[in-house]
Write a protein that holds these residues in place. Structure first.
Motif, PDB file in Angstrom:
ATOM      1  N   GLN A  82       0.834  -1.203   0.000  1.00 12.98           N
ATOM      2  CA  GLN A  82       0.000   0.000   0.000  1.00 12.98           C
ATOM      3  C   GLN A  82       0.874   1.261   0.000  1.00 12.98           C
ATOM      4  N   ALA A  83       1.873   1.288   0.864  1.00 11.81           N
ATOM      5  CA  ALA A  83       2.748   2.464   0.947  1.00 11.81           C
ATOM      6  C   ALA A  83       3.523   2.661  -0.355  1.00 11.81           C
ATOM      7  N   ARG A  84       4.017   1.580  -0.937  1.00 12.62           N
ATOM      8  CA  ARG A  84       4.759   1.685  -2.199  1.00 12.62           C
ATOM      9  C   ARG A  84       3.847   2.168  -3.326  1.00 12.62           C
ATOM     10  N   ALA A  85       2.600   1.698  -3.352  1.00 13.89           N
ATOM     11  CA  ALA A  85       1.648   2.145  -4.370  1.00 13.89           C
ATOM     12  C   ALA A  85       1.346   3.632  -4.203  1.00 13.89           C
ATOM     13  N   ASP A  86       1.163   4.069  -2.961  1.00 13.37           N
ATOM     14  CA  ASP A  86       0.922   5.493  -2.704  1.00 13.37           C
ATOM     15  C   ASP A  86       2.120   6.327  -3.161  1.00 13.37           C
ATOM     16  N   MET A  87       3.329   5.842  -2.902  1.00 14.56           N
ATOM     17  CA  MET A  87       4.528   6.578  -3.315  1.00 14.56           C
ATOM     18  C   MET A  87       4.651   6.592  -4.834  1.00 14.56           C
ATOM     19  N   ALA A  88       4.344   5.503  -5.485  1.00  9.87           N
ATOM     20  CA  ALA A  88       4.409   5.459  -6.948  1.00  9.87           C
ATOM     21  C   ALA A  88       3.467   6.504  -7.547  1.00  9.87           C
ATOM     22  N   ARG A  89       2.270   6.607  -6.974  1.00 10.65           N
ATOM     23  CA  ARG A  89       1.318   7.618  -7.468  1.00 10.65           C
ATOM     24  C   ARG A  89       1.860   9.028  -7.240  1.00 10.65           C
ATOM     25  N   ARG A  90       2.508   9.229  -6.104  1.00  5.52           N
ATOM     26  CA  ARG A  90       3.093  10.543  -5.805  1.00  5.52           C
ATOM     27  C   ARG A  90       4.204  10.884  -6.797  1.00  5.52           C
ATOM     28  N   VAL A  91       5.034   9.912  -7.124  1.00  2.00           N
ATOM     29  CA  VAL A  91       6.107  10.125  -8.103  1.00  2.00           C
ATOM     30  C   VAL A  91       5.508  10.522  -9.451  1.00  2.00           C
ATOM     31  N   VAL A  92       4.493   9.809  -9.881  1.00  2.00           N
ATOM     32  CA  VAL A  92       3.860  10.123 -11.164  1.00  2.00           C
ATOM     33  C   VAL A  92       3.274  11.531 -11.140  1.00  2.00           C
ATOM     34  N   GLU A  93       2.563  11.879 -10.066  1.00  2.78           N
ATOM     35  CA  GLU A  93       1.974  13.223  -9.967  1.00  2.78           C
ATOM     36  C   GLU A  93       3.044  14.310 -10.030  1.00  2.78           C
ATOM     37  N   THR A  94       4.203  14.041  -9.450  1.00  2.00           N
ATOM     38  CA  THR A  94       5.274  15.030  -9.391  1.00  2.00           C
ATOM     39  C   THR A  94       6.054  15.113 -10.693  1.00  2.00           C
ATOM     40  N   VAL A  95       6.357  13.976 -11.285  1.00  2.00           N
ATOM     41  CA  VAL A  95       7.278  13.938 -12.423  1.00  2.00           C
ATOM     42  C   VAL A  95       6.577  13.981 -13.781  1.00  2.00           C
ATOM     43  N   ASP A  96       5.369  13.451 -13.873  1.00  2.00           N
ATOM     44  CA  ASP A  96       4.702  13.370 -15.181  1.00  2.00           C
ATOM     45  C   ASP A  96       4.612  14.708 -15.911  1.00  2.00           C
ATOM     46  N   PRO A  97       4.237  15.793 -15.236  1.00  2.00           N
ATOM     47  CA  PRO A  97       4.185  17.065 -15.969  1.00  2.00           C
ATOM     48  C   PRO A  97       5.550  17.457 -16.575  1.00  2.00           C
ATOM     49  N   LEU A  98       6.618  17.101 -15.899  1.00  2.00           N
ATOM     50  CA  LEU A  98       7.952  17.434 -16.414  1.00  2.00           C
ATOM     51  C   LEU A  98       8.313  16.613 -17.644  1.00  2.00           C
ATOM     52  N   THR A  99       7.781  15.400 -17.722  1.00  3.28           N
ATOM     53  CA  THR A  99       8.101  14.538 -18.867  1.00  3.28           C
ATOM     54  C   THR A  99       7.383  14.981 -20.132  1.00  3.28           C
TER      55      THR A  99
END
Length: 165
Positions: A82-99
């Motif tokens: 659960q924690a890893r999934a939450d972190m993965a979503r956070r990474v996507v939210e943070t980095v996706d706009p930059l990509t």
């Protein structure tokens, strides 16, 4: 009017600088980020860092003392996933706009990173959905194995099949 080469180079350099600053900010945020999750039975609390690494594991309220090893293991895995999934979503939210950032603005969605190829099932809503966790499956198995108590007349209660009909 066409832009001069110097204007185009200046524009590209400004874009590069802005992108570098945005990436540095995102990297700093994610390096400091953490996500905490509990198992459904509230026996375990875990924290993961920005790269999904386990940074803390706590057994709560002494519940682990009365748990079978397989139950405790399932609780730990459930909370970590659960924690890893939450972190993965956070990474996507943070980095996706930059990509998808281009000198002319945001690129279409199809030009972004394929996050599911990077994080796999962690981004799937079903990956940590209640009812599909290892702990829930274990509880179901334990419940199915339990004998039903006898009634005062000495006979067992009705069967599961009779109850569901």
């Amino acid at each position: 009017m066409s832009e001069s080469i110097n204007d185009r180079v200046a524009e590209a350099m400004a874009y590069l600088k802005a992108t570098q600053e945005a990436v540095a900010k995102a990297q700093s945020e994610l390096n400091a980020a953490s996500m905490t999750a509990h198992s459904a039975d509230r026996a375990v609390r875990v924290t993961v860092g920005g790269k999904g690494e386990l940074t803390s594991l706590e057994f709560l309220d002494g519940k682990y003392r009365s748990m079978a090893a397989s139950q405790l293991s399932a609780s730990v895995l459930e909370a970590v996933n659960q924690a890893r999934a939450d972190m993965a979503r956070r990474v996507v939210e943070t980095v996706d706009p930059l990509t998808r950032l281009t000198p002319r603005g945001m690129a279409p969605e199809r030009m972004g990173v394929d996050w599911s190829s990077i994080f796999g099932s962690l981004l799937s809503e079903n990956s940590v959905e209640k009812g599909s966790t290892a702990m829930d499956r274990l509880r179901d198995e334990i419940h199915e194995d339990e004998e039903e108590p006898a009634t005062p007349t000495g006979r067992g209660t009705e069967s599961k099949r009779q109850r569901s009909e």
